[in-house]
Scaffold this motif. Sequence first.
Motif, PDB file in Angstrom:
ATOM      1  N   GLY A   1     -11.635  -8.899 -21.533  1.00 45.45           N
ATOM      2  CA  GLY A   1     -10.325  -9.230 -22.090  1.00 45.45           C
ATOM      3  C   GLY A   1      -9.193  -8.616 -21.291  1.00 45.45           C
ATOM      4  O   GLY A   1      -9.395  -8.051 -20.216  1.00 45.45           O
ATOM      5  N   THR A   2      -7.987  -8.724 -21.886  1.00 42.36           N
ATOM      6  CA  THR A   2      -6.812  -8.200 -21.193  1.00 42.36           C
ATOM      7  C   THR A   2      -6.565  -6.730 -21.538  1.00 42.36           C
ATOM      8  O   THR A   2      -5.845  -6.033 -20.831  1.00 42.36           O
ATOM      9  N   ALA A   3      -7.162  -6.271 -22.645  1.00 41.08           N
ATOM     10  CA  ALA A   3      -6.890  -4.897 -23.089  1.00 41.08           C
ATOM     11  C   ALA A   3      -8.044  -4.395 -23.948  1.00 41.08           C
ATOM     12  O   ALA A   3      -8.734  -5.189 -24.588  1.00 41.08           O
ATOM     13  N   PRO A   4      -8.240  -3.066 -24.003  1.00 39.03           N
ATOM     14  CA  PRO A   4      -9.303  -2.519 -24.850  1.00 39.03           C
ATOM     15  C   PRO A   4      -9.128  -2.945 -26.305  1.00 39.03           C
ATOM     16  O   PRO A   4      -8.000  -2.979 -26.809  1.00 39.03           O
ATOM     17  N   LEU A   5     -10.218  -3.284 -26.951  1.00 37.39           N
ATOM     18  CA  LEU A   5     -10.255  -3.562 -28.392  1.00 37.39           C
ATOM     19  C   LEU A   5      -9.454  -4.785 -28.819  1.00 37.39           C
ATOM     20  O   LEU A   5      -9.291  -5.043 -30.022  1.00 37.39           O
ATOM     21  N   ALA A   6      -8.942  -5.539 -27.836  1.00 35.67           N
ATOM     22  CA  ALA A   6      -7.999  -6.614 -28.179  1.00 35.67           C
ATOM     23  C   ALA A   6      -8.593  -7.599 -29.184  1.00 35.67           C
ATOM     24  O   ALA A   6      -7.890  -8.090 -30.075  1.00 35.67           O
ATOM     25  N   ALA A   7      -9.903  -7.876 -29.079  1.00 35.46           N
ATOM     26  CA  ALA A   7     -10.501  -8.876 -29.962  1.00 35.46           C
ATOM     27  C   ALA A   7     -10.429  -8.448 -31.427  1.00 35.46           C
ATOM     28  O   ALA A   7     -10.335  -9.287 -32.315  1.00 35.46           O
ATOM     29  N   VAL A   8     -10.443  -7.149 -31.671  1.00 33.92           N
ATOM     30  CA  VAL A   8     -10.431  -6.658 -33.058  1.00 33.92           C
ATOM     31  C   VAL A   8      -9.011  -6.331 -33.513  1.00 33.92           C
ATOM     32  O   VAL A   8      -8.641  -6.600 -34.655  1.00 33.92           O
TER      33      VAL A   8
ATOM     34  N   GLY B   1     -17.365  -2.737 -20.810  1.00 32.39           N
ATOM     35  CA  GLY B   1     -16.957  -3.125 -22.163  1.00 32.39           C
ATOM     36  C   GLY B   1     -16.090  -2.049 -22.776  1.00 32.39           C
ATOM     37  O   GLY B   1     -16.436  -0.865 -22.734  1.00 32.39           O
ATOM     38  N   MET B   2     -14.942  -2.465 -23.323  1.00 31.13           N
ATOM     39  CA  MET B   2     -14.029  -1.480 -23.943  1.00 31.13           C
ATOM     40  C   MET B   2     -13.820  -1.815 -25.416  1.00 31.13           C
ATOM     41  O   MET B   2     -12.701  -1.912 -25.916  1.00 31.13           O
ATOM     42  N   GLY B   3     -14.927  -2.006 -26.133  1.00 40.53           N
ATOM     43  CA  GLY B   3     -14.893  -1.999 -27.589  1.00 40.53           C
ATOM     44  C   GLY B   3     -14.798  -0.549 -28.037  1.00 40.53           C
ATOM     45  O   GLY B   3     -14.379   0.324 -27.271  1.00 40.53           O
TER      46      GLY B   3
ATOM     47  N   SER C   1      -5.925  -7.068 -31.816  1.00 43.28           N
ATOM     48  CA  SER C   1      -4.875  -7.939 -31.242  1.00 43.28           C
ATOM     49  C   SER C   1      -4.496  -7.463 -29.839  1.00 43.28           C
ATOM     50  O   SER C   1      -4.663  -6.279 -29.507  1.00 43.28           O
ATOM     51  N   ASN C   2      -3.922  -8.392 -29.070  1.00 38.73           N
ATOM     52  CA  ASN C   2      -3.465  -8.042 -27.716  1.00 38.73           C
ATOM     53  C   ASN C   2      -2.350  -7.003 -27.771  1.00 38.73           C
ATOM     54  O   ASN C   2      -2.301  -6.082 -26.956  1.00 38.73           O
ATOM     55  N   GLN C   3      -1.473  -7.182 -28.774  1.00 39.85           N
ATOM     56  CA  GLN C   3      -0.320  -6.281 -28.897  1.00 39.85           C
ATOM     57  C   GLN C   3      -0.777  -4.821 -29.068  1.00 39.85           C
ATOM     58  O   GLN C   3      -0.319  -3.925 -28.347  1.00 39.85           O
ATOM     59  N   VAL C   4      -1.685  -4.599 -29.997  1.00 40.83           N
ATOM     60  CA  VAL C   4      -2.170  -3.236 -30.223  1.00 40.83           C
ATOM     61  C   VAL C   4      -3.110  -2.828 -29.083  1.00 40.83           C
ATOM     62  O   VAL C   4      -3.120  -1.670 -28.651  1.00 40.83           O
ATOM     63  N   GLY C   5      -3.881  -3.789 -28.572  1.00 39.19           N
ATOM     64  CA  GLY C   5      -4.760  -3.508 -27.435  1.00 39.19           C
ATOM     65  C   GLY C   5      -3.966  -2.989 -26.239  1.00 39.19           C
ATOM     66  O   GLY C   5      -4.424  -2.085 -25.525  1.00 39.19           O
ATOM     67  N   GLU C   6      -2.763  -3.532 -26.027  1.00 34.26           N
ATOM     68  CA  GLU C   6      -1.929  -3.058 -24.906  1.00 34.26           C
ATOM     69  C   GLU C   6      -1.537  -1.594 -25.108  1.00 34.26           C
ATOM     70  O   GLU C   6      -1.410  -0.837 -24.144  1.00 34.26           O
ATOM     71  N   VAL C   7      -1.327  -1.204 -26.355  1.00 32.31           N
ATOM     72  CA  VAL C   7      -1.020   0.209 -26.627  1.00 32.31           C
ATOM     73  C   VAL C   7      -2.229   1.068 -26.238  1.00 32.31           C
ATOM     74  O   VAL C   7      -2.085   2.121 -25.601  1.00 32.31           O
TER      75      VAL C   7
END
Length: 435
Positions: A190-197, A165-167, A199-205
Amino acid sequence: MTAEHWGDQDDHLSPHQTAVIVGTGLAGGNAAATLREEGWRGRIVMLGDEPGIPFGRPPLSKTYLRGEEGLGGWLVKPAEWYGDSGVELRTGVTVQGVDTKLKQIALRGGDTVAYHKLLLCTGGQNRRLDLPGADMPGVYHLRTLAESDAIRRAAQPGARAVIVGMGFIGSEVAASLRQLGLEVTAVLSGTAPLAAVVSNQVGEVMAGIHRGHGVQLVTEDQVAGFEGTRQLERVVTAKGARIECDLAVVGIGIEPAVEAFRGGQIALDNGILVDETCRTNAPDVYAAGDVANHLHPVFGRLRVEHYNNAEKQGRAAARAMLGDLRPYDDIHSFWSDQYEHKLEYVGFARAWDQIVIRGSLAHTQFLAFYLVKGVMKAALGLNRGGDPEVDADGELRACQRLIRARTALSEATLADDQVDLGSLAAVAGGSDPGR
Ligand SMILES: Cc1cc2nc3c(=O)[nH]c(=O)nc-3n(C[C@H](O)[C@H](O)[C@H](O)COP(=O)(O)OP(=O)(O)OC[C@H]3O[C@@H](n4cnc5c(N)ncnc54)[C@H](O)[C@@H]3O)c2cc1C
């Protein structure tokens, strides 16, 4: 303060009244301090099952876990304050139930404690995986000091760790373990860490940051089991990956700690339901912190799991116990530290229909605004925007005012670095959180 802000003043002025606080965490500790400092003259009894005095947990996944600081700076009050202030701190006791008609708390072991006013600050407990091997030595969770100490002992340089888990907790522990010299693999659904909180865009960063620091990300997969003879040796995923490791840290979120109140008279729904002033449905019973599902004047019903809220809502609930019935309407904020990066977030957005970026994703220095029909619900700053708790002129403090104002804003305005957010907030008329 006008008279209508105050209810029955006599209660807290009487030295014969007892205020009981269940939970000796951040919310409970701040409530006890506020009660005593703002006029509660009777007994104050704190009941908690965790050892030690109230403190803030943030360093447990960061500086304390890495051995960079102790907890002295994170205590709500120094140890001697409780005795000096006549606050009876009873740790190692578990509350099993509350009878709101008799105004009595039942403790494990059979004792009871009577109250005139009761505040429930039982926080949250970690979700656990119901999977083969999930309880074997080498599989860790993180909420308490003892759990942070246990991870630290296992986190020997060169050891191999799997983060499940990468929350926020998973991401922070992944960063700290890399900083301690471990090999780190993270498994996330998910596709990226924290993406659920965020967004995918910021999660990709965030994904780029972790990969840049050497974390292997196994995305869109799930842990299916933990294997080992006497101790964890590998983590197996649903897609068939077998990741050899020495330890695993499971960070898949928390549940509000309401076991003691189930089947009783206090209304529950994703935590303890409270009104705008932190009152439950039961007379003289209040709740605050991670466990409280609060009717927020700006956001509607919500339960949040953040340090700043636990601190401020604990104080607000104490004031309500003292008769101050002004709504608690803080525009929430929280932070996360990962490697050299600082993330700050204000507001609350479960969903959004537009994200606007100001600054540079590529240079990991930007603000992200989360909008619904042009109205800002939340804003995130990565290495930008200041700390909204201390930086009164910072961009995130201005965002808190914009969120409170609930005015529609154009994408062009928000994205334009030349437009000062403070001036925009002044025009929109959103009041300052005022600390
Ligand atoms: C490792 C870690 C790092 C964090 N980092 C950040 C961060 O960087 N930024 C941020 O904003 N937030 C962070 N948080 C979240 C923040 O710490 C929480 O929001 C905060 O601790 C909530 O405080 P609380 O008092 O509501 O609950 P808690 O801290 O959970 O305290 C509740 C207390 O009640 C006790 N209790 C529960 N049930 C009973 C019972 N039946 N009887 C007796 N006692 C009971 C528990 O044992 C506990 O001591 C972090 C959390 C963790 C775990």
